[in-house]
Design an enzyme around this catalytic site. Structure first.
Site, PDB file in Angstrom:
ATOM      1  N   SER A  17      64.282  49.780   7.959  1.00 25.85           N
ATOM      2  CA  SER A  17      63.356  50.169   7.279  1.00 25.85           C
ATOM      3  C   SER A  17      63.672  51.082   6.300  1.00 25.85           C
ATOM      4  CB  SER A  17      62.350  50.812   8.387  1.00 25.85           C
ATOM      5  OG  SER A  17      61.460  51.477   7.604  1.00 25.85           O
ATOM      6  N   HIS A  42      60.609  44.550  11.658  1.00 24.31           N
ATOM      7  CA  HIS A  42      59.807  45.734  12.260  1.00 24.31           C
ATOM      8  C   HIS A  42      59.200  45.049  13.682  1.00 24.31           C
ATOM      9  CE1 HIS A  42      60.549  47.829   8.399  1.00 24.31           C
ATOM     10  NE2 HIS A  42      59.855  49.130   8.961  1.00 24.31           N
ATOM     11  N   GLU A  44      62.561  41.638   4.827  1.00 26.51           N
ATOM     12  CA  GLU A  44      61.574  41.632   5.840  1.00 26.51           C
ATOM     13  C   GLU A  44      60.751  43.071   5.204  1.00 26.51           C
ATOM     14  OE1 GLU A  44      60.999  44.468   7.976  1.00 26.51           O
ATOM     15  OE2 GLU A  44      62.652  45.742   6.950  1.00 26.51           O
TER      16      GLU A  44
END
Length: 304
Positions: A106, A270, A200
Site C-alpha cells: 500500500s 489488499h 494492485e
C-alpha cells in the site's frame, strides 16, 4: 523463530485492536517483536510526527540483529512526506552488509520504490501487522506465501492467469498503482527497463484504474517492460452508468495497444489472500493455456 521490528511511516493505525491481535499472534507463535510503541503513536492522521516516522526508517541502519523482519504496521498515507529526507545511501550500504527483510504494501510502496531507485535494495511487498497478521483469522494462504518468500532463495508462484501465452524474464518491481503514479517524474521512481511490473490497488473505480495505467502507457513505462502482471483491485465494482464497462474492459483496451503481455489474476494486493513478492528480485514468467508460473530468485532470505 524470527525477530520482527515494527515501523509506522504512514497513517495512524485506527484499528488498534487488529494491530494488537497481530502482535499477540506473532508472539504466541514464538517470534520476538520489538518497537511496539509505534502501534499507538499518533499525530493528526499520521502514525507520529514527521521526525518520529522518519526515524523509523533512517534508524534501520543501526539495527544489529541478523535475520530481522522489518514490518510496517499499516499503510494509509504519510510515506510520501518522508522521501526527501530518507538516507537512501546509508540504507543501501546497510543492506549490502547484512540485509534486513523489509515488508509492507500500500503506502509503503513509495519507500519500496525509493529503495529500488536510489540503492537497488530489494524489499518484500506482502502482509502488514494490522491488516493481515491482525485479521480475525490469519489467512493460511497469505501466511504460507509470506514464509515461503522469506525462507526460500528461489520459489515459484502458480495461478490460472488471463492473458497471452508468453515466456520472459526480468527484474520484478511495482506494488500499489496509485503510489507508483505519484512517483512519476521524481527521483524515487525506479527506472527499470525489460522488467516485470506487478500492480494492485484498492477502492479505485475501473475508469480510474484505466486512467492510471494509461499514464504509465503514455509515459512509455509499460512498453519498456517485458510483461505486466495485475494483482487484485479490491473495491473496484462498476456501477449502472458503466453499462458493462469493468476491469475486463480495461484489460482488453490495454492489450489492444500493448506489445508486451499483460497477465491478470494474481492473488496480490489488499485482499486477505495475498502472495508476498520480492520487489527487485529476478523473475521468470511463463503463461500458457494451462497455468501461469512466476519464479523468483536473488532476494535476501532468513538464514535461520
Amino acid at each position: 523463530m524470527s525477530r520482527f521490528h515494527l515501523i509506522a511511516p504512514s497513517g495512524y493505525c485506527i484499528n488498534q485492536q487488529a494491530a494488537l491481535r497481530g502482535l499477540a499472534r506473532l508472539t504466541e507463535a514464538g517470534h520476538q517483536v520489538d518497537n511496539t510503541a509505534v502501534i499507538a503513536r499518533r499525530c493528526q492522521r499520521f502514525a507520529g510526527t514527521e521526525a518520529e516516522r522518519l526515524a523509523d526508517v533512517n534508524s534501520l541502519v543501526n539495527l544489529k540483529s541478523p535475520d530481522t523482519i522489518v514490518m510496517a504496521v499499516r499503510g494509509g498515507y504519510g510515506a510520501s512526506r518522508l522521501l526527501a529526507d530518507i538516507d537512501w545511501q546509508a540504507l543501501a550500504a546497510r543492506q549490502q552488509q547484512n540485509p534486513l527483510l523489509l515488508c509492507g504494501h500500500s503506502d509503503f510502496t513509495a519507500i519500496q520504490c525509493g529503495l529500488l531507485a536510489q540503492g537497488n535494495v530489494i524489499s518484500f511487498s506482502g502482509p502488514m501487522l494490522a491488516a493481515n497478521f491482525g485479521a480475525e483469522e490469519m489467512n493460511p494462504f497469505t501466511e504460507l506465501h509470506f514464509w515461503q518468500a522469506l525462507r526460500n532463495a528461489q520459489f515459484t508462484l502458480e495461478w490460472q492467469g488471463n492473458g497471452p501465452e508468453c515466456a520472459t524474464e526480468g527484474t520484478l518491481w511495482g506494488g500499489n498503482l496509485a503510489m507508483i503514479i505519484s512517483l512519476m517524474g521524481t527521483p524515487w521512481m525506479p527506472a527499470i527497463e525489460n522488467g516485470i511490473l506487478v500492480l494492485e490497488d484498492i477502492n479505485e473505480h475501473p475508469f480510474r484504474i484505466e486512467r492510471m495505467l494509461l499514464q504509465l502507457y503514455h509515459a512509455g513505462i509499460l512498453a519498456r517492460q517485458n510483461a505486466i502482471i495485475l494483482g487484485s483491485f479490491s473495491g473496484s465494482a462498476p456501477n449502472d452508468y458503466d453499462a458493462g464497462y469493468n476491469l475486463d474492459s480495461v484489460c482488453d483496451f490495454l492489450r489492444a495497444r500493448l506489445s508486451v503481455p499483460l497477465i491478470s489474476g494474481l492473488d496480490f494486493g489488499h485482499e486477505q489472500r495475498t502472495v508476498t513478492l520480492p520487489l527487485g528480485a529476478n523473475a521468470v514468467l511463463k503463461n500458457d493455456k494451462n497455468s501461469t508460473q512466476l519464479t523468483l530468485s536473488g532476494h535476501p532470505i532468513l538464514k535461520s
